[in-house]
Design a protein around this motif. Structure first.
Motif, PDB file in Angstrom:
ATOM      1  N   ALA A 322       0.869  -1.175   0.000  1.00 46.51           N
ATOM      2  CA  ALA A 322       0.000   0.000   0.000  1.00 46.51           C
ATOM      3  C   ALA A 322       0.904   1.222   0.000  1.00 46.51           C
ATOM      4  CB  ALA A 322      -0.893   0.014   1.234  1.00 46.51           C
ATOM      5  N   TYR A 323       0.516   2.268  -0.718  1.00 48.28           N
ATOM      6  CA  TYR A 323       1.310   3.500  -0.658  1.00 48.28           C
ATOM      7  C   TYR A 323       0.394   4.699  -0.423  1.00 48.28           C
ATOM      8  CZ  TYR A 323       0.230   3.712  -5.726  1.00 48.28           C
ATOM      9  OH  TYR A 323      -0.394   3.735  -6.959  1.00 48.28           O
ATOM     10  N   SER A 324       0.941   5.635   0.322  1.00 45.18           N
ATOM     11  CA  SER A 324       0.193   6.831   0.711  1.00 45.18           C
ATOM     12  C   SER A 324       0.827   8.052   0.063  1.00 45.18           C
ATOM     13  CB  SER A 324       0.219   6.978   2.235  1.00 45.18           C
ATOM     14  OG  SER A 324      -0.367   8.195   2.631  1.00 45.18           O
ATOM     15  N   ILE A 325       0.008   8.841  -0.605  1.00 44.20           N
ATOM     16  CA  ILE A 325       0.460  10.080  -1.242  1.00 44.20           C
ATOM     17  C   ILE A 325      -0.216  11.243  -0.526  1.00 44.20           C
ATOM     18  CG2 ILE A 325       0.708  11.354  -3.393  1.00 44.20           C
ATOM     19  CD1 ILE A 325       2.038   8.614  -3.480  1.00 44.20           C
ATOM     20  N   ARG A 326       0.601  12.178  -0.029  1.00 41.17           N
ATOM     21  CA  ARG A 326       0.081  13.350   0.700  1.00 41.17           C
ATOM     22  C   ARG A 326       0.548  14.607  -0.026  1.00 41.17           C
ATOM     23  NH1 ARG A 326       2.870   9.068   3.184  1.00 41.17           N
ATOM     24  NH2 ARG A 326       3.495   9.877   5.203  1.00 41.17           N
ATOM     25  N   GLU A 366      -5.901  10.487 -15.962  1.00 34.62           N
ATOM     26  CA  GLU A 366      -6.499  11.607 -15.257  1.00 34.62           C
ATOM     27  C   GLU A 366      -6.756  11.253 -13.797  1.00 34.62           C
ATOM     28  OE1 GLU A 366      -9.906  13.517 -16.814  1.00 34.62           O
ATOM     29  OE2 GLU A 366      -9.193  13.514 -18.880  1.00 34.62           O
ATOM     30  N   ALA A 367      -6.675  12.283 -12.945  1.00 33.48           N
ATOM     31  CA  ALA A 367      -7.099  12.198 -11.543  1.00 33.48           C
ATOM     32  C   ALA A 367      -6.275  11.191 -10.740  1.00 33.48           C
ATOM     33  CB  ALA A 367      -8.584  11.855 -11.456  1.00 33.48           C
ATOM     34  N   VAL A 368      -6.599  11.077  -9.452  1.00 35.12           N
ATOM     35  CA  VAL A 368      -6.045  10.059  -8.570  1.00 35.12           C
ATOM     36  C   VAL A 368      -7.218   9.438  -7.830  1.00 35.12           C
ATOM     37  CG1 VAL A 368      -3.740  11.032  -8.285  1.00 35.12           C
ATOM     38  CG2 VAL A 368      -5.581  11.831  -6.801  1.00 35.12           C
ATOM     39  N   ILE A 369      -7.346   8.127  -7.901  1.00 31.71           N
ATOM     40  CA  ILE A 369      -8.491   7.367  -7.387  1.00 31.71           C
ATOM     41  C   ILE A 369      -9.820   8.063  -7.707  1.00 31.71           C
ATOM     42  CG2 ILE A 369      -7.160   6.166  -5.604  1.00 31.71           C
ATOM     43  CD1 ILE A 369      -8.424   8.090  -3.521  1.00 31.71           C
ATOM     44  N   GLU A 385      -4.637   6.774  -0.690  1.00 35.75           N
ATOM     45  CA  GLU A 385      -3.871   5.538  -0.689  1.00 35.75           C
ATOM     46  C   GLU A 385      -4.233   4.694  -1.897  1.00 35.75           C
ATOM     47  OE1 GLU A 385      -5.304   6.303   2.565  1.00 35.75           O
ATOM     48  OE2 GLU A 385      -3.366   7.126   3.174  1.00 35.75           O
ATOM     49  N   SER A 386      -3.257   3.980  -2.376  1.00 31.70           N
ATOM     50  CA  SER A 386      -3.473   3.008  -3.440  1.00 31.70           C
ATOM     51  C   SER A 386      -2.555   1.825  -3.164  1.00 31.70           C
ATOM     52  CB  SER A 386      -3.191   3.637  -4.811  1.00 31.70           C
ATOM     53  OG  SER A 386      -3.595   2.757  -5.845  1.00 31.70           O
ATOM     54  N   CYS A 387      -2.512   0.870  -4.079  1.00 36.24           N
ATOM     55  CA  CYS A 387      -1.652  -0.291  -3.858  1.00 36.24           C
ATOM     56  C   CYS A 387      -1.145  -0.833  -5.180  1.00 36.24           C
ATOM     57  CB  CYS A 387      -2.392  -1.369  -3.084  1.00 36.24           C
ATOM     58  SG  CYS A 387      -3.868  -2.005  -3.899  1.00 36.24           S
ATOM     59  N   SER A 388      -0.097  -1.656  -5.079  1.00 34.79           N
ATOM     60  CA  SER A 388       0.503  -2.244  -6.270  1.00 34.79           C
ATOM     61  C   SER A 388       1.247  -3.498  -5.872  1.00 34.79           C
ATOM     62  CB  SER A 388       1.460  -1.240  -6.925  1.00 34.79           C
ATOM     63  OG  SER A 388       1.968  -1.751  -8.137  1.00 34.79           O
TER      64      SER A 388
END
Length: 432
Positions: A322-326, A366-369, A385-388
């Protein structure tokens, strides 16, 4: 000049240096030394240094008649354990409790009072195991967490914390002994393997997604489980065992000490979302969190390994993160060609994804989530947050966001790129 001829101040200094054990032995030499060695101010130093108590409290938290008596009661209560280990475990819990008191009192309130030797013996008898000494001591001080089933918010009060990505939510708490017995019995039946007969469940997630931690009572290592039931060590083996493979330290204590250090240094912290507080395991500062500022837009990024959905036996294996982008706008606003704008809005994203330094994906969209965050100068970060998944233990992501000054409906200038500095997605030494 002999020791008995020394003044009170000199004796006090000497005794405070040689410690409580040597002081007690010297007190047997003569009446004069016995009186000096019994001074309250001296034993208050020993209690503060060894037990971190500023009043003469006994192991049950009751006020005793003197610091010397309190110290003696502590030694008597834990006489079956190495004293240095007692002090270390006490310090571990004191550090965690202090941080919780200051930052997350709701979670501190769930900590149970310490278990008794009889409680520990019952667990060992029922599960047919012998707990490592450090684990026994950890539970003598705190018998896990008591979470109320009637309060849904309790699921987010785990002192280990967790993460969320889409519908996958994890928040880990330390199990009390009685629940440890129940959960371990269920796990043994479910996994149906004689190889786990020496394992006990010591921590688990209580929100939607299952995540559990097993302590191996034979070798002292702490494990978590992948989606295909593979056990992964949660503490570096080099710390738990010496070069000959002999038991060296108890991983549960090492794990809690490391967790406490991360909390105290601010490497991880409390996150509050929709009035729900929890400990977030996403790292907050370098080197485990990347930070970049472009034209007044700051982007921070970090990741957490997700063992419970990883499958390391597949070919190729699937290591999930999981990764968090702030992202946020500095108080001065967005700065373009010397002009300040009080807001800007995200339009596009670009990711370069690497595994073992080889590009495995290049993402544009485009966009994020599905969102187009509008950043306002000085306001709180927008977090998503998203994941890969990765086929190797070493991965990394970097890229950029495209913003417009003002807003998408009312642009105040040309689009500009905002850097997302590379952040790693790697199998960590400690798994929480």
């Amino acid at each position: 000049m002999g020791l008995e001829d020394a003044g009170d101040l000199v004796l006090h200094t000497v005794f405070s240096k040689i410690g409580p054990e040597s002081t007690a032995r010297v007190a047997c030499v003569s009446k004069r030394l016995q009186v000096s060695a019994s001074e309250e101010s001296l034993w208050s130093i020993f209690c503060s240094r060894d037990l971190n108590i500023s009043s003469p409290l006994d192991p049950h938290g009751d006020l005793g008649p003197s610091f010397k008596t309190a110290y003696q009661l502590w030694r008597e209560s834990f006489r079956m354990y190495p004293w240095e280990l007692v002090k270390r475990v006490r310090l571990c819990w004191d550090n965690l409790k202090l941080w919780l008191s200051l930052n997350f009192p709701e979670a501190k309130a769930t900590l149970r009072k310490g278990a008794t030797e009889d409680d520990l013996q019952e667990l060992e008898t029922v599960l047919k195991v012998k707990l490592p000494l450090a684990t026994r001591l950890l539970y003598r001080f705190v018998d896990g967490q008591e979470l109320s089933s009637s309060n849904g918010l309790d699921g987010y009060l785990g002192i280990i914390g967790g993460y969320s990505v889409y519908s996958h939510e994890v928040n880990v708490y330390l199990l009390p002994l009685k629940k440890m017995i129940r959960e371990t019995k269920v796990a043994i039946r479910h996994l149906n393997s004689s190889s786990i007969s020496n394992l006990v469940i010591v921590a688990a997630s209580v929100v939607a997604s299952l995540k559990i931690f097993f302590l191996d009572c034979t070798n002292g290592q702490l494990y978590t489980v992948t989606s295909n039931r593979q056990l992964l060590p949660c503490v570096p083996d080099s710390l738990v065992h010496d070069i000959n493979g002999d038991q060296k330290q108890d991983a549960l204590l090492l794990w809690l000490e490391e967790h406490g250090r991360r909390l105290q240094t601010g490497a991880i912290k409390i996150r509050e979302e929709e009035n729900i507080k929890s400990i977030s395991l996403f790292p907050e500062f370098p080197p485990l969190c990347s930070i970049a500022i472009t034209n007044g837009v700051q982007v921070r990024a970090s990741s957490v390994f997700i063992p419970e959905i990883s499958n390391l036996r597949d070919q190729p294996p699937a290591y999930w993160y999981a990764y968090s982008i702030r992202m946020s706008l500095v108080p001065e606003g967005c700065i373009l060609k010397g002009t300040h704008h009080s807001s800007c809005q995200l339009y596009w994203r670009h990711w370069v994804i690497r595994a073992d330094n080889e590009v495995i994906d290049n993402v544009n969209g485009e966009a994020v989530i599905g969102k187009y965050p509008l950043l306002q100068a000085g306001e709180e970060e927008f977090v998503y947050e998203s994941c890969s998944s990765f086929p190797t233990t070493a991965g990394a992501i970097e890229g950029s966001f495209t913003f417009v000054p003002g807003s998408l409906r009312d642009p105040k200038g040309s689009q500009f790129e905002v850097k997302v500095a590379e952040f790693s997605l790697e199998l960590p030494d400690y798994i929480f």
